[in-house]
Design a protein around this motif. Structure first.
Motif, PDB file in Angstrom:
ATOM      1  N   LYS A 137       0.832  -1.207   0.000  1.00 38.46           N
ATOM      2  CA  LYS A 137       0.000   0.000   0.000  1.00 38.46           C
ATOM      3  C   LYS A 137       0.866   1.256   0.000  1.00 38.46           C
ATOM      4  CE  LYS A 137      -4.353  -1.598   0.600  1.00 38.46           C
ATOM      5  NZ  LYS A 137      -5.534  -1.222  -0.182  1.00 38.46           N
ATOM      6  N   ILE A 138       1.952   1.210   0.776  1.00 39.98           N
ATOM      7  CA  ILE A 138       2.866   2.361   0.819  1.00 39.98           C
ATOM      8  C   ILE A 138       3.516   2.575  -0.550  1.00 39.98           C
ATOM      9  CG2 ILE A 138       5.043   3.182   1.799  1.00 39.98           C
ATOM     10  CD1 ILE A 138       4.181   1.812   4.439  1.00 39.98           C
ATOM     11  N   LEU A 139       3.954   1.481  -1.179  1.00 42.52           N
ATOM     12  CA  LEU A 139       4.584   1.586  -2.490  1.00 42.52           C
ATOM     13  C   LEU A 139       3.571   2.008  -3.557  1.00 42.52           C
ATOM     14  CD1 LEU A 139       6.920  -1.545  -2.399  1.00 42.52           C
ATOM     15  CD2 LEU A 139       7.542   0.847  -2.066  1.00 42.52           C
ATOM     16  N   MET A 140       2.320   1.564  -3.407  1.00 41.47           N
ATOM     17  CA  MET A 140       1.278   2.021  -4.338  1.00 41.47           C
ATOM     18  C   MET A 140       1.071   3.526  -4.222  1.00 41.47           C
ATOM     19  SD  MET A 140      -1.732  -0.852  -4.246  1.00 41.47           S
ATOM     20  CE  MET A 140      -1.560  -2.430  -5.114  1.00 41.47           C
ATOM     21  N   GLY A 141       1.227   4.045  -2.995  1.00 38.07           N
ATOM     22  CA  GLY A 141       1.080   5.484  -2.796  1.00 38.07           C
ATOM     23  C   GLY A 141       2.124   6.287  -3.542  1.00 38.07           C
ATOM     24  N   THR A 142       3.270   5.668  -3.829  1.00 42.22           N
ATOM     25  CA  THR A 142       4.325   6.349  -4.606  1.00 42.22           C
ATOM     26  C   THR A 142       4.405   5.802  -6.036  1.00 42.22           C
ATOM     27  OG1 THR A 142       5.934   4.773  -3.679  1.00 42.22           O
ATOM     28  CG2 THR A 142       5.702   6.892  -2.564  1.00 42.22           C
ATOM     29  N   HIS A 143       3.357   5.064  -6.440  1.00 40.59           N
ATOM     30  CA  HIS A 143       3.217   4.546  -7.814  1.00 40.59           C
ATOM     31  C   HIS A 143       4.383   3.653  -8.225  1.00 40.59           C
ATOM     32  CE1 HIS A 143      -0.046   7.436  -8.136  1.00 40.59           C
ATOM     33  NE2 HIS A 143       0.790   8.407  -7.783  1.00 40.59           N
ATOM     34  N   GLU A 144       4.847   2.832  -7.273  1.00 37.90           N
ATOM     35  CA  GLU A 144       5.952   1.914  -7.568  1.00 37.90           C
ATOM     36  C   GLU A 144       5.468   0.499  -7.890  1.00 37.90           C
ATOM     37  OE1 GLU A 144       9.375   2.114  -4.884  1.00 37.90           O
ATOM     38  OE2 GLU A 144       8.519   3.938  -4.024  1.00 37.90           O
ATOM     39  N   ILE A 145       4.153   0.263  -7.781  1.00 36.17           N
ATOM     40  CA  ILE A 145       3.601  -1.071  -8.012  1.00 36.17           C
ATOM     41  C   ILE A 145       2.650  -1.031  -9.203  1.00 36.17           C
ATOM     42  CG2 ILE A 145       2.193  -2.944  -7.054  1.00 36.17           C
ATOM     43  CD1 ILE A 145       4.887  -2.742  -5.731  1.00 36.17           C
ATOM     44  N   ASP A 146       2.886  -1.902 -10.176  1.00 31.50           N
ATOM     45  CA  ASP A 146       1.981  -2.029 -11.320  1.00 31.50           C
ATOM     46  C   ASP A 146       0.796  -2.907 -10.906  1.00 31.50           C
ATOM     47  OD1 ASP A 146       1.644  -1.908 -14.460  1.00 31.50           O
ATOM     48  OD2 ASP A 146       1.303  -3.991 -13.860  1.00 31.50           O
ATOM     49  N   LEU A 147      -0.428  -2.415 -11.118  1.00 33.48           N
ATOM     50  CA  LEU A 147      -1.611  -3.133 -10.654  1.00 33.48           C
ATOM     51  C   LEU A 147      -1.793  -4.476 -11.364  1.00 33.48           C
ATOM     52  CD1 LEU A 147      -4.228  -0.254 -10.247  1.00 33.48           C
ATOM     53  CD2 LEU A 147      -2.823  -1.351  -8.499  1.00 33.48           C
ATOM     54  N   GLY A 148      -1.423  -4.549 -12.621  1.00 37.94           N
ATOM     55  CA  GLY A 148      -1.512  -5.814 -13.348  1.00 37.94           C
ATOM     56  C   GLY A 148      -0.581  -6.858 -12.768  1.00 37.94           C
ATOM     57  N   GLN A 149       0.639  -6.442 -12.438  1.00 39.55           N
ATOM     58  CA  GLN A 149       1.598  -7.354 -11.818  1.00 39.55           C
ATOM     59  C   GLN A 149       1.132  -7.771 -10.416  1.00 39.55           C
ATOM     60  OE1 GLN A 149       5.386  -5.391 -11.870  1.00 39.55           O
ATOM     61  NE2 GLN A 149       5.563  -5.414 -14.098  1.00 39.55           N
ATOM     62  N   TRP A 150       0.580  -6.823  -9.666  1.00 38.35           N
ATOM     63  CA  TRP A 150       0.093  -7.108  -8.316  1.00 38.35           C
ATOM     64  C   TRP A 150      -1.031  -8.139  -8.372  1.00 38.35           C
ATOM     65  CZ3 TRP A 150       0.777  -7.598  -3.502  1.00 38.35           C
ATOM     66  CH2 TRP A 150      -0.211  -7.405  -2.538  1.00 38.35           C
ATOM     67  N   ARG A 151      -1.910  -7.999  -9.351  1.00 37.34           N
ATOM     68  CA  ARG A 151      -3.026  -8.942  -9.476  1.00 37.34           C
ATOM     69  C   ARG A 151      -2.519 -10.344  -9.847  1.00 37.34           C
ATOM     70  NH1 ARG A 151      -7.874  -9.891  -9.222  1.00 37.34           N
ATOM     71  NH2 ARG A 151      -8.882 -11.366 -10.578  1.00 37.34           N
ATOM     72  N   PHE A 152      -1.509 -10.409 -10.714  1.00 35.79           N
ATOM     73  CA  PHE A 152      -0.954 -11.715 -11.078  1.00 35.79           C
ATOM     74  C   PHE A 152      -0.331 -12.389  -9.868  1.00 35.79           C
ATOM     75  CE2 PHE A 152       2.568 -14.444 -12.221  1.00 35.79           C
ATOM     76  CZ  PHE A 152       1.997 -15.291 -13.170  1.00 35.79           C
ATOM     77  N   LEU A 153       0.371 -11.612  -9.040  1.00 29.84           N
ATOM     78  CA  LEU A 153       1.009 -12.192  -7.857  1.00 29.84           C
ATOM     79  C   LEU A 153      -0.027 -12.811  -6.924  1.00 29.84           C
ATOM     80  CD1 LEU A 153       3.636 -12.560  -6.192  1.00 29.84           C
ATOM     81  CD2 LEU A 153       3.098 -10.393  -5.076  1.00 29.84           C
ATOM     82  N   LEU A 154      -1.162 -12.147  -6.779  1.00 27.19           N
ATOM     83  CA  LEU A 154      -2.178 -12.636  -5.844  1.00 27.19           C
ATOM     84  C   LEU A 154      -3.026 -13.760  -6.425  1.00 27.19           C
ATOM     85  CD1 LEU A 154      -3.502  -9.302  -4.293  1.00 27.19           C
ATOM     86  CD2 LEU A 154      -1.708 -10.809  -3.436  1.00 27.19           C
ATOM     87  N   ALA A 155      -3.478 -13.586  -7.662  1.00 28.34           N
ATOM     88  CA  ALA A 155      -4.465 -14.516  -8.225  1.00 28.34           C
ATOM     89  C   ALA A 155      -3.857 -15.531  -9.175  1.00 28.34           C
ATOM     90  CB  ALA A 155      -5.565 -13.727  -8.949  1.00 28.34           C
ATOM     91  N   GLY A 156      -2.642 -15.278  -9.640  1.00 26.91           N
ATOM     92  CA  GLY A 156      -2.065 -16.188 -10.624  1.00 26.91           C
ATOM     93  C   GLY A 156      -2.642 -15.936 -11.996  1.00 26.91           C
ATOM     94  N   GLY A 157      -2.318 -16.828 -12.933  1.00 30.72           N
ATOM     95  CA  GLY A 157      -2.755 -16.653 -14.311  1.00 30.72           C
ATOM     96  C   GLY A 157      -4.195 -17.080 -14.517  1.00 30.72           C
ATOM     97  N   GLN A 158      -4.859 -16.395 -15.441  1.00 32.89           N
ATOM     98  CA  GLN A 158      -6.204 -16.789 -15.850  1.00 32.89           C
ATOM     99  C   GLN A 158      -6.073 -17.864 -16.937  1.00 32.89           C
ATOM    100  OE1 GLN A 158      -9.028 -15.679 -14.501  1.00 32.89           O
ATOM    101  NE2 GLN A 158      -8.113 -14.145 -13.154  1.00 32.89           N
ATOM    102  N   LEU A 159      -7.151 -18.115 -17.634  1.00 37.68           N
ATOM    103  CA  LEU A 159      -7.104 -19.090 -18.721  1.00 37.68           C
ATOM    104  C   LEU A 159      -6.107 -18.632 -19.776  1.00 37.68           C
ATOM    105  CD1 LEU A 159     -10.918 -19.715 -19.106  1.00 37.68           C
ATOM    106  CD2 LEU A 159      -9.287 -21.034 -17.803  1.00 37.68           C
TER     107      LEU A 159
END
Length: 889
Positions: free
Chosen positions: A302-324
């Motif tokens: 959350k802190i890194l998101m506040g400084t725009h250091e985290i890409d949301l697409g990459q963050w979602r992949f880390l949590l949910a893994g790959g889709q079909l």
């Protein structure tokens, strides 16, 4: 909807002149009725606080506005059995602290729902004001004076303008002959010029003040990030409730205790660091061990998101893994699993990882080296990926290839970004928790299986001089009146009151809430404290949780953390308790390490223990007392007696499985034998865990802090591969928990949630074939005594058809619901969330075969199973059968 209590404050302030009457949902029904009746009669506003997600039926006539005119023509309303006159000025507000209440449609149409939950920008403004008032009270005072002065100047200008307009409108004859008007215009001009000059000066001063205030904006931004990070925790466990008032007080304390500095930039950095760590330590005190690393990681992100250091697409992949995914064919490498290759294909779809699938397929040797490494989180990736990816992006590669090592990789990431102290939760400190409490703030022990904080509380009460003034009772049926008497006596006489097992008396908790709300500091002895213990329960009053000091007391997670907490909690005289202090300290250390080992073995599942036993602090205390007596009474330490008492009696009394008893005895031999007295005796093959020549707690702490954060399987007597399964489960659990906290507005990468859902549903719908033709299958494979497999294929088709009908029907429904063509029901909403989070929807898994696969690999697996059955139908009985492809093999 008022989770932070802002609506209550606003309503009470704005309606104060109208003599607002305030009642609580926990008040007696008679009081609520009488207050409401009086408000309706005389036209006074009424505020009903802390309502739940179901409302009292008594309120129905008021909510539905069921007024009518009686025979005399007066407007009346029937409330219960009483008909009372309805005053037109009557106004009714209700507030709830539940952050996301679910009211029935028939309630929602009768009321106006207002969401008073604080926003990020709103909280930033409040914290900025608080910080500036604390750091620069002179600026804050001057700012307030300027605001008041500007308002006063504007009022004077308005009065002058009104007076001139009045004189002009009432002037008769020649306007130039009206001396009063001429004089007023002259005074107005002079006054206006003076006011305008003052306003201009004020604007300059205000700009200077705002410029200085702006330097404190980073502090306010960090504070808002911290609050919204902890406010989401209630979704993880109902007991994780934190109020805005509590957080503001914590933030103010952190500001005051931060290291002073004449350099403003350094001072701001000190406040940010202190407030972040203060939030971490206070929250860690009140959450379970399993969630502490999750909280650290979420806080860091959350802190890194506040400084725009985290890409949301990459963050979602880390949590949910790959889709079909359908892409490059998996290379011919036995070590590379199908699930890992699916993750790599999905990883390749992210912009920063374009071409990684080709690189893996053409450089199998380099990637195999990483895959086989015992510590891949510390190794370099094959170039060019090692140079091109940052530490967070390397986490994504690890998630695809070695998910079992994500937990240590996350620890390294948090340590690199925030510091090591954010992955080492502070030990339990009951005194610190007590210092944070007041007579109005109950102290709440959130229990876990096997934990018993009562012993520690009794010892603390003795040390605080309150041992003789501590009253306690275990709640249950019929104990309510006794508990109320204890609380009343405690408030009057300054006693401590302990109410144990609140979760066993759910029906009385509304009374408890009222008791806490009614505590008046002016009428209560300052020594009074209310202590509560409860297992996690969604029925526990939110207001009590938000305004109380919450604590969990369970063994810290990890061998190192467990030993550190145990040594720190041990009285200093315990290290010299024996007449052979040097021998005793080594024996004691070995037994404490054994205790930590058998507790941590539980994380290995059936490899650790066949049955999950709940060992307690009492087992350890009994073992140490017996060992101390035996060391004192015998010339040579009777290790066999110590071992027998420990493994067969103290701990063994809980162990019911024969093989577990044998395992415990075998493990104990490494920690209780004559060799523990030898210098540097190794408890494990690696020699990392060894006997220590220490004379006090500091000596042991020096050694313990040098140990690795994550203990290897070897100290537990297990193979190096033993922790793969439990590590994968820990990773999946942590990411799944964090995923449940994520906002549902967007998936990152520019696609909305609805777009991702529609795309996923359409993709599955296109790939999954229609149900089998059961009549054709029955004709082609008739039931026959000579061919039993015909019955098998018929039964398989029936089972798969039942599942396919649910799957295909729900996919069509969710697509229509997203378009607005049908109602989005709770079931479809849950299904949509599962699809979005790369999980198999529950309505599918209930009808499907047992599987632990995520959605991204579950669908291809389903298609393979259906293809196997279809090939059987098309080509006849196969020469070999895919046993695990059957619905119930």
């Amino acid at each position: 909807i008022d989770p932070q209590g802002q609506a209550n404050r606003f309503i009470k302030q704005s309606k104060a002149k109208a003599q607002l009457k305030t009642i609580k949902a926990s008040d007696a029904t008679k009081k609520v009725q009488q207050t409401l009746e009086m408000g309706i009669r005389v036209g006074q506003p009424v505020l009903l606080e802390n309502v739940l997600d179901t409302l009292d039926p008594f309120l129905e006539p008021v909510l539905a506005n069921q007024t009518y005119k009686d025979a005399s023509g007066s407007l009346v309303i029937k409330l219960g059995e009483t008909v009372i006159p309805f005053h037109q000025d009557f106004n009714f507000q209700l507030t709830t602290v539940i952050p996301n209440p679910h009211y029935a449609p028939e309630v929602s149409v009768k009321v106006t729902l207002l969401n008073f939950a604080i926003t990020q920008s709103g909280l930033e403004d409040q914290l900025l004001v608080q910080t500036v008032e604390t750091e620069r009270p002179d600026l804050a005072e001057k700012k307030n004076q300027l605001v008041l002065q500007n308002a006063e100047d504007q009022r004077k200008l308005t009065e002058l303008q009104d007076e001139i307009l009045y004189l002009l409108s009432n002037s008769e004859g020649n306007i130039l002959d009206d001396t009063n008007l001429i004089e007023t215009l002259a005074v107005s001009k002079t006054t206006s010029e003076t006011i305008m000059a003052a306003v201009a000066e004020a604007q300059i001063a205000e700009m200077e003040i705002d410029e200085t205030r702006a330097k404190y904006v980073p502090v306010a931004v960090r504070g808002a990030i911290l609050f919204f990070c902890i406010s989401d925790l209630s979704l993880v466990d109902a007991m994780y409730q934190y109020s805005l008032t509590w957080f503001k007080a914590l933030f103010l304390m952190a500001t005051n205790t931060a290291e002073k500095s004449d350099d403003l930039d350094q001072r701001i950095l000190n406040i940010i660091n202190q407030s972040t760590y203060a939030t971490y330590t206070n929250v860690c005190r009140s959450i379970f061990e399993i969630h502490k690393l999750m909280f650290s990681f979420t806080l860091c992100i959350k802190i890194l998101m506040g400084t725009h250091e985290i890409d949301l697409g990459q963050w979602r992949f880390l949590l949910a893994g790959g889709q079909l995914a359908s892409g490059r064919a998996k290379p011919d490498a036995a070590w590379l699993s199908d699930s890992a290759w699916v993750e790599i294909i999905n990883l390749n779809a992210l912009p920063k990882f374009d071409g990684i699938d080709v690189h893996v397929a053409t450089n199998l040797g380099a990637w195999r080296k990483l895959y086989d490494s015992p510590t891949p989180q510390e190794d370099e990736l094959p170039d060019p990926w090692n140079r091109g990816l940052n530490q967070f992006e390397k986490l994504l590669v690890l998630r695809a290839l070695r998910p079992d090592k994500c937990i240590p990789a996350v620890q390294m990431f948090v340590e690199a970004k925030l510091g090591r102290r954010f992955i080492e939760p502070p030990p339990f400190d009951l005194n610190a928790a007590f210092q944070d409490s007041t007579v109005q703030m109950p102290l709440i022990f959130v229990l876990s299986t096997g934990s018993d904080p009562v012993k520690g509380l009794l010892a603390y009460a003795d040390s605080a001089g309150m041992g003789a003034k501590l009253d306690y009772i275990s709640l249950g049926q019929g104990q309510g009146p006794k508990a109320e008497k204890l609380i009343k006596a405690g408030k009057e006489q300054g006693r401590w009151v302990l109410l144990m097992n609140c979760h066993l008396f759910i029906s009385w908790l509304t009374t408890l809430e009222k008791e806490v709300e009614d505590i008046d500091p002016q009428k209560t002895d300052s020594s009074f404290r209310l202590w509560l213990t409860s297992m996690p329960s969604p029925k526990f009053p939110v207001s009590v949780l938000q305004n109380g000091v919450k604590m969990t007391n369970e063994p810290p997670k990890g061998l190192r953390a467990n030993m550190i907490a145990t040594i720190q909690a041990m009285p200093s005289e315990r290290f010299d308790a024996s007449n052979k202090p040097e021998v005793w300290r080594k024996v004691m250390f070995g037994l404490l390490l054994f205790n930590a080992v058998i507790l941590e073995r539980k994380k290995f599942g059936p490899l650790g223990w066949n049955i999950q036993y709940q060992f307690t602090d009492g087992d350890t205390d009994a073992t140490l007392r017996q060992a101390e007596l035996l060391v004192n009474d015998y010339e040579e330490v009777p290790y066999k007696v110590i071992a027998a008492l420990t493994s067969d009696v103290n701990y063994g009394g809980r162990v019911t499985d024969t093989w577990d008893r044998r395992t415990m005895s075998d493990v104990l031999t490494s920690f209780a034998n004559p060799r523990v007295l030898e210098p540097g005796y190794a408890f494990s093959p690696s020699g990392i865990y060894k006997s220590v020549d220490a004379a006090d707690a500091d000596g042991f702490m020096e050694y313990l802090t040098s140990l690795p954060v994550n203990a290897g399987p070897e100290v537990f007597g297990l193979h190096d591969n033993a922790d793969i399964t439990c590590a994968q489960n820990d990773t999946a659990s942590m990411f799944r928990t964090i995923l449940s906290l994520q906002p549902r507005a967007s998936s990152g990468g520019g696609k909305s949630r609805e777009a991702v859902l529609t795309e996923t549903a359409m993709d599955i719908l296109d790939k999954v074939p229609p149900p089998f033709n059961l009549e054709a299958v029955a004709d082609q494979f008739p039931t026959s005594y000579e061919e039993s497999m015909n019955t098998v294929v018929q039964q398989e088709c029936i089972r798969y058809n039942k599942m396919l009908l649910v799957l295909l029907g729900s996919l069509r429904d969710v697509i229509k619901a997203l378009k607005g063509e049908v109602v989005m029901t709770a079931e479809l909403e849950a299904m949509g969330s599962s699809l979005f989070n790369n999980e198999v929807p529950q309505m599918w898994s209930k009808e499907a075969y047992p599987s632990l696969k995520p959605l991204g690999t579950w669908v291809p697996d389903l298609l393979s199973r259906l293809s196997f059955i279809q090939a059987w139908i098309d080509s006849g009985k196969p020469p070999a059968f895919w046993i695990s492809g059957f619905f119930f093999p």
